[in-house]
Scaffold this motif. Structure first.
Motif, PDB file in Angstrom:
ATOM      1  N   SER A  66       0.855  -1.180   0.000  1.00  0.00           N
ATOM      2  CA  SER A  66       0.000   0.000   0.000  1.00  0.00           C
ATOM      3  C   SER A  66       0.896   1.236   0.000  1.00  0.00           C
ATOM      4  N   GLU A  67       0.457   2.254  -0.713  1.00  0.00           N
ATOM      5  CA  GLU A  67       1.257   3.452  -0.880  1.00  0.00           C
ATOM      6  C   GLU A  67       0.362   4.661  -0.666  1.00  0.00           C
ATOM      7  N   GLU A  68       0.838   5.611   0.067  1.00  0.00           N
ATOM      8  CA  GLU A  68       0.065   6.818   0.317  1.00  0.00           C
ATOM      9  C   GLU A  68       0.506   7.897  -0.664  1.00  0.00           C
ATOM     10  N   VAL A  69      -0.466   8.454  -1.396  1.00  0.00           N
ATOM     11  CA  VAL A  69      -0.187   9.493  -2.390  1.00  0.00           C
ATOM     12  C   VAL A  69      -0.849  10.778  -1.936  1.00  0.00           C
ATOM     13  N   LYS A  70      -0.055  11.842  -1.868  1.00  0.00           N
ATOM     14  CA  LYS A  70      -0.598  13.137  -1.477  1.00  0.00           C
ATOM     15  C   LYS A  70      -0.798  13.983  -2.727  1.00  0.00           C
TER      16      LYS A  70
END
Length: 82
Positions: A66-70
């Motif tokens: 899982s990757e958090e994209v801002k």
């Protein structure tokens, strides 16, 4: 033990050691003598020197990343996080 008996055991030991030395040297001599000719014959039958690599095994385990994209607006510089 008498001296004569000790000398007899020593003589038998020396004779046995000499016999094993002669036997070992003849085996080594004959092996070295025939090795070149036999290796050439084997190479004619099976080909030259073969290299066989050891087998390798790997395990693949699927995983979820899982990757958090801002979100940023167009004016802000873009930075990519690994």
């Amino acid at each position: 033990m008498t001296t004569l008996r000790l000398l007899a055991i020593g003589f038998i030991f020396l004779c046995t050691a000499a016999a094993w030395a002669v036997l070992g040297s003849t085996v080594v001599g004959r092996t070295g003598e025939r090795d070149d000719r036999l290796s050439q014959e084997v190479a004619q039958l099976w080909g030259g020197h073969h290299v066989q690599l050891a087998p390798q095994a790997t395990v693949r385990r699927p995983r979820e990343v899982s990757e958090e994209v801002k979100e940023q607006d167009a004016r802000a510089p873009r930075r990519f996080a690994p």
